[in-house]
Scaffold this motif. Structure first.
Motif, short mmCIF file in Angstrom:
data_model
loop_
_atom_site.label_atom_id
_atom_site.label_comp_id
_atom_site.label_asym_id
_atom_site.label_seq_id
_atom_site.Cartn_x
_atom_site.Cartn_y
_atom_site.Cartn_z
N LEU A 234 5.64 10.55 -4.32
CA LEU A 234 6.30 11.54 -4.09
C LEU A 234 8.16 11.15 -3.79
CD1 LEU A 234 4.66 14.03 -2.09
CD2 LEU A 234 4.89 14.49 -4.23
N MET A 235 8.28 10.69 -3.28
CA MET A 235 9.30 9.90 -2.33
C MET A 235 9.77 9.10 -3.92
SD MET A 235 11.32 7.45 0.76
CE MET A 235 13.30 7.34 0.81
N LEU A 236 8.97 8.26 -4.28
CA LEU A 236 10.32 7.34 -5.57
C LEU A 236 10.03 8.05 -6.73
CD1 LEU A 236 9.57 4.75 -6.18
CD2 LEU A 236 7.20 4.76 -7.44
N ALA A 237 9.48 9.21 -6.71
CA ALA A 237 9.54 10.61 -7.57
C ALA A 237 11.23 11.17 -7.73
CB ALA A 237 9.07 11.90 -7.69
N TRP A 238 12.01 11.39 -6.05
CA TRP A 238 12.77 11.81 -5.99
C TRP A 238 14.18 10.82 -6.42
CZ3 TRP A 238 15.83 10.53 -1.72
CH2 TRP A 238 15.39 10.43 -0.66
N SER B 245 11.04 1.49 1.67
CA SER B 245 10.40 2.48 2.86
C SER B 245 9.07 2.79 1.72
CB SER B 245 11.50 3.21 3.13
OG SER B 245 11.97 3.85 2.04
N VAL B 246 9.22 2.74 0.39
CA VAL B 246 8.12 2.96 -0.55
C VAL B 246 7.11 2.15 -0.39
CG1 VAL B 246 7.71 3.97 -2.71
CG2 VAL B 246 9.27 4.76 -2.41
N HIS C 152 0.90 -1.07 0.03
CA HIS C 152 0.09 0.10 -0.41
C HIS C 152 0.96 0.91 -0.07
CE1 HIS C 152 -3.64 -2.33 1.04
NE2 HIS C 152 -2.52 -3.48 2.20
N VAL C 153 1.25 1.65 -0.79
CA VAL C 153 1.80 3.23 -1.39
C VAL C 153 1.20 4.09 -1.16
CG1 VAL C 153 3.56 4.16 -3.23
CG2 VAL C 153 3.08 2.15 -3.50
N SER C 154 1.24 5.62 0.45
CA SER C 154 0.98 6.50 0.10
C SER C 154 1.54 8.02 -0.34
CB SER C 154 0.74 6.68 1.83
OG SER C 154 2.82 7.59 2.12
#
Length: 280
Positions: A140-144, A215-216, A133-135
């Motif tokens: 947003l973290m995955l984007a950077w 962590s994502v 379950h990705v919040s």
């Protein structure tokens, strides 16, 4: 700006050629399909001592490994091959050629690495989606994390590729890369390794890349098996940014020094050695 525009244009052309070449696509996509098959057969198993899907816990590690290999192995292999066939020599002969060459490699390898990531991510989430379950903050973290992970590993691959002249010596490049991935905790909890090995692993971006991907996608309860029992987001950003800045500063300089030794006679000599080797 001129090397940047030239590099982006060069990378865009190579990326279009790769996307329309069956052999190139197979080279990039076949490993992704194999890894998806691994997830499929692990989807009903569980992490020991929990009810959490083993396939779901493995998917972030597979995504992290794909990013690490894209930046490290693909760049180094292409550099060795294009050094032998004269591509690097032609780049050296043009104004700002080495800078645009490196930018072009970042575009094409980064683009194909992103395609491979999506091919693994979308079906992978469908296979084990109930466990992940990705919040919104996770996306947003995955984007950077993805671009920073690639920028921190690609220059290392370029430096490794500049060391070797002969494509037949690629095994000497692959072995240290596999060694770094093996101790990075991407597939095996780093807490089970000796303390000194944990320290070595944390010096390199592969550990932090795997930690960031976990962590994502994984629940916070699984952070208990990590060092310090937390996801360490600030440290992840800091280490990856450090390697990105260091690599992008040193890689062009190292490549320019390597290119100074390139000449038509050197390329011809390598080709003659290759032909003689194949003729034996």
């Amino acid at each position: 700006m001129t090397p940047l525009r030239a590099g982006v244009a060069r990378g865009g052309i190579e990326l279009r050629q790769t996307l329309t070449n069956g052999i190139d696509l197979f080279t990039y996509l076949f490993p992704a399909l194999l890894l998806l098959g691994t997830i499929f057969f692990m989807r009903d198993a569980h992490v020991p001592g929990t009810t959490f899907s083993l396939g779901a816990s493995t998917l972030p590690s597979i995504l992290g490994m794909g990013l690490a290999f894209g930046g490290l192995m693909t760049v180094s292999q292409q550099l060795v091959v294009e050094r032998e066939d004269g591509t690097l020599l032609r780049a050296k002969a043009t104004p700002n050629g080495m800078s645009s060459y490196l930018i072009g490699k970042a575009v094409v390898v980064g683009g194909m690495t992103l395609v491979s990531l999506l091919i693994q991510l979308v079906p992978g989430l469908l296979l084990v989606g109930s466990g992940l379950h990705v919040s919104a903050s996770g996306w947003l973290m995955l984007a950077w994390l993805v671009p920073l992970a690639f920028l921190s590993t690609m220059p290392i691959g370029a430096v490794l590729g500049s060391i070797f002249e002969n494509p037949r010596n690629m095994g000497l490049i692959i072995l240290p890369i596999f060694g770094l991935v093996a101790i990075s905790g991407i597939f095996y909890p780093i807490t089970a390794m000796p303390g000194w090995l944990q320290g070595v692993a944390q010096l390199f971006p592969m550990y932090w890349l795997g930690l960031g991907m976990r962590s994502v996608f994984l629940p916070d309860s699984l952070a208990a098996v990590e060092l310090t029992h937390s996801w360490r987001h600030l440290e992840t950003f800091g280490v990856l940014a450090f390697w990105a800045v260091l690599g992008l500063a040193l890689a062009p300089w190292i490549l320019r020094r390597m290119a100074r030794r390139e000449s038509g006679s050197a390329v011809a000599a390598r080709r003659e050695r290759a032909i003689a080797t194949m003729g034996r």
